[in-house]
Design a protein around this motif. Structure first.
Motif, PDB file in Angstrom:
ATOM      1  N   ASP A 290     -10.403   2.312   1.424  1.00  0.00           N
ATOM      2  CA  ASP A 290      -9.696   1.657   0.316  1.00  0.00           C
ATOM      3  C   ASP A 290      -8.313   1.245   0.816  1.00  0.00           C
ATOM      4  OD1 ASP A 290      -8.245   1.029  -1.963  1.00  0.00           O
ATOM      5  OD2 ASP A 290      -9.350   2.467  -3.198  1.00  0.00           O
ATOM      6  N   LYS A 291      -7.997  -0.030   0.678  1.00  0.00           N
ATOM      7  CA  LYS A 291      -6.711  -0.503   1.234  1.00  0.00           C
ATOM      8  C   LYS A 291      -5.501   0.132   0.558  1.00  0.00           C
ATOM      9  CE  LYS A 291      -6.352  -5.105  -1.040  1.00  0.00           C
ATOM     10  NZ  LYS A 291      -6.874  -4.722  -2.325  1.00  0.00           N
ATOM     11  N   GLU A 292      -5.710   0.692  -0.641  1.00  0.00           N
ATOM     12  CA  GLU A 292      -4.610   1.367  -1.347  1.00  0.00           C
ATOM     13  C   GLU A 292      -3.973   2.470  -0.491  1.00  0.00           C
ATOM     14  OE1 GLU A 292      -5.826   3.175  -5.119  1.00  0.00           O
ATOM     15  OE2 GLU A 292      -4.038   4.453  -5.067  1.00  0.00           O
ATOM     16  N   PHE A 293      -4.759   3.067   0.418  1.00  0.00           N
ATOM     17  CA  PHE A 293      -4.249   4.224   1.154  1.00  0.00           C
ATOM     18  C   PHE A 293      -3.708   3.890   2.548  1.00  0.00           C
ATOM     19  CE2 PHE A 293      -7.217   5.783  -2.047  1.00  0.00           C
ATOM     20  CZ  PHE A 293      -6.331   6.565  -2.779  1.00  0.00           C
ATOM     21  N   PHE A 294      -3.589   2.574   2.837  1.00  0.00           N
ATOM     22  CA  PHE A 294      -2.919   2.170   4.074  1.00  0.00           C
ATOM     23  C   PHE A 294      -1.407   2.133   3.837  1.00  0.00           C
ATOM     24  CE2 PHE A 294      -7.196   1.065   4.975  1.00  0.00           C
ATOM     25  CZ  PHE A 294      -7.319   1.044   6.351  1.00  0.00           C
ATOM     26  N   ARG A 295      -0.644   2.329   4.881  1.00  0.00           N
ATOM     27  CA  ARG A 295       0.827   2.395   4.756  1.00  0.00           C
ATOM     28  C   ARG A 295       1.484   1.137   5.316  1.00  0.00           C
ATOM     29  NH1 ARG A 295       1.199   8.866   6.353  1.00  0.00           N
ATOM     30  NH2 ARG A 295      -0.202   9.409   4.661  1.00  0.00           N
ATOM     31  N   PRO A 296       2.704   0.814   4.854  1.00  0.00           N
ATOM     32  CA  PRO A 296       3.398  -0.356   5.385  1.00  0.00           C
ATOM     33  C   PRO A 296       3.582  -0.278   6.904  1.00  0.00           C
ATOM     34  CG  PRO A 296       4.519   0.478   3.447  1.00  0.00           C
ATOM     35  CD  PRO A 296       3.458   1.476   3.769  1.00  0.00           C
ATOM     36  N   ALA A 297       3.800   0.923   7.421  1.00  0.00           N
ATOM     37  CA  ALA A 297       3.852   1.129   8.878  1.00  0.00           C
ATOM     38  C   ALA A 297       3.183   2.470   9.152  1.00  0.00           C
ATOM     39  CB  ALA A 297       5.291   1.139   9.374  1.00  0.00           C
ATOM     40  N   GLU A 298       2.356   2.511  10.192  1.00  0.00           N
ATOM     41  CA  GLU A 298       1.532   3.710  10.438  1.00  0.00           C
ATOM     42  C   GLU A 298       1.997   4.441  11.703  1.00  0.00           C
ATOM     43  OE1 GLU A 298      -0.158   6.263   9.777  1.00  0.00           O
ATOM     44  OE2 GLU A 298      -2.153   5.511   9.240  1.00  0.00           O
ATOM     45  N   VAL A 299       1.766   5.734  11.723  1.00  0.00           N
ATOM     46  CA  VAL A 299       1.911   6.534  12.941  1.00  0.00           C
ATOM     47  C   VAL A 299       0.482   6.721  13.459  1.00  0.00           C
ATOM     48  CG1 VAL A 299       2.540   8.805  13.849  1.00  0.00           C
ATOM     49  CG2 VAL A 299       3.994   7.692  12.135  1.00  0.00           C
ATOM     50  N   ASP A 300       0.158   6.046  14.571  1.00  0.00           N
ATOM     51  CA  ASP A 300      -1.243   6.008  15.014  1.00  0.00           C
ATOM     52  C   ASP A 300      -1.706   7.284  15.697  1.00  0.00           C
ATOM     53  OD1 ASP A 300      -1.722   3.361  14.162  1.00  0.00           O
ATOM     54  OD2 ASP A 300      -0.541   2.628  15.865  1.00  0.00           O
TER      55      ASP A 300
END
Ligand code: NAP
Ligand code: G4F
Length: 339
Positions: A290-300
């Protein structure tokens, strides 16, 4: 009798640290933000609630912090209180910074003016490494935060070092990598996975909805990590330490471990945003992206190098990721059975 003041005592780490210190014979004082809902579930679960003296407290209020320190006269302060959820820090970056950055400074400045002998522990974080400059990350790896939370914690990390160097305060920072437990907040990914999949196993019709399943974290057990906090304050000289397992796994792998422990017969289907997990027994989708749980910037990717802690604190993690999943799922199952 040694006295310890724990800020953020109602959180995950606060509960495990209280238990550790009470078992060691400490008098424990805990700070609590006023709320209309029940906050003491974790402390009651670990049977320490009745042994703690609580104080109303908010990291936003300097005079309140000073009064609590004056009243409790602690030998050690563990600053665990924070706005600790990364996505929320994008929604409320200013409040996050006030609590996490200035809150730490308010405590340090209070220690400096009230009693410089109080030992101080700061809850620093692997989020400070963000877009990692080195693999694995150690105490010497440069920071590159990817969220207002990460940025706020870098301020508190450096102000802790600054007060140590400027005023000779015994102030240490533990750079702790992700640590989880049955008492982990329900919005963090591990707890969300174990509790939702357990409910589905027991008949719930819901679907687990998650974001970036390719993110990798160095996950340990909170019960092991609070011991490192205590060890840091027992050292003759204050210092900073990475606390981690030295192993990394993806969110996808954590889902697999949980599904396997729960004995699901399942398969992964689809690709990218359409990837999902299907229960082979009834054909139902039990997990989807669900795209709702993606962040503006991620720690991969996070993976810590705990060598310094192993060498100087004689600390090492005792719980494997598989054991951690078992602890969490067993707890979630008991919650359902006892509901
Ligand atoms: P947590 O479960 O989210 O607990 C945070 C605690 O801080 C709660 O008791 C919360 O009280 C309190 N708090 C929030 N805002 C406050 C304020 N303005 N004034 C006073 N108290 C406030 O966090 P945790 O997982 O135990 O983590 C403990 C600390 O370690 C945090 O500082 C976190 O950032 C840091 N850390 C955690 C991890 C991890 O993987 N768990 C890794 C590295 C660092 P309420 O109940 O009122 O909200
Ligand atoms: O469990 P998380 O929310 O933890 P995150 O962001 O790593 O932060 C935690 O660990 C830090 C230490 O490194 C602490 F300082 C901080 O206070 C907190 O305790 O997310 C872990 C990963 C992220 O990459 C996220 O994008 O899981 C990914 N993820 C994928 N789906 C999700 C979800 N995270 C959450 N919370 N919810 C999801 O549905």
């Amino acid at each position: 009798m040694k006295r310890a003041l724990i800020t953020g005592i109602t959180g995950q780490d606060g509960a495990y640290l209280s238990k550790l210190l009470i078992d060691k014979g400490y008098k424990v004082f805990g700070t609590v933000r006023r709320s209309t809902s029940e906050k003491f579930v974790n402390l009651k679960y670990l049977n320490v609630y009745n042994k703690i003296k609580f104080y109303d407290f908010d990291l936003l209020e300097l005079s309140n912090i000073q009064n609590v320190i004056k009243e409790t006269k602690p030998h050690e302060i563990y600053n665990l209180a924070a706005q600790s959820f990364v996505p929320t820090s994008f929604q409320v970056p200013i409040v996050t910074t006030d609590i996490n950055s200035l809150g730490t400074l308010r405590i340090l400045d209070s220690i400096n003016s009230i009693n410089k002998k109080i030992k101080f522990y700061q809850a620093s974080t692997s989020e400070m490494f963000g877009k990692v400059a080195q693999i694995p990350q150690s105490e010497n790896t440069p920071f590159y935060p990817r969220s207002p939370y990460g940025v706020s914690k870098i301020f508190s990390h450096w102000i802790t070092i600054n007060y140590r160097e400027s005023y000779n305060i015994h102030a240490s920072s533990g750079i702790l990598f992700n640590h989880e437990s049955p008492l982990r907040g329900s919005e963090f990914v591990t707890k969300k996975i174990t509790s939702t999949l357990t409910r589905i196993k027991y008949g719930s019709k819901e679907t687990l909805r998650v974001g970036n399943i390719n993110a990798k974290r160095d996950w340990g057990f909170a019960g092991d990590y609070v011991y490192a906090m205590w060890l840091m304050l027992q050292k003759k000289n204050p210092d900073d330490f990475v606390i981690s397992t030295g192993k990394t796994h993806s969110v996808r792998q954590f889902i697999d471990l949980t599904l396997s422990y729960l004995k699901f017969d399942y398969k992964w289907v689809g690709k990218g945003m359409n990837e999902r997990v299907v229960n082979k027994e009834d054909g139902k989708t039990i997990m989807k992206i669900d795209k709702e749980f993606f962040r503006p910037a991620e720690v991969d990717l996070l993976i810590g190098n705990p060598s310094k802690a192993k060498r100087q604190l004689k600390w090492k993690p005792k719980t494997s990721l598989k054991q951690l999943v078992k602890l969490m799922v067993d707890y979630d199952e008991n919650q359902i059975k006892n509901a």
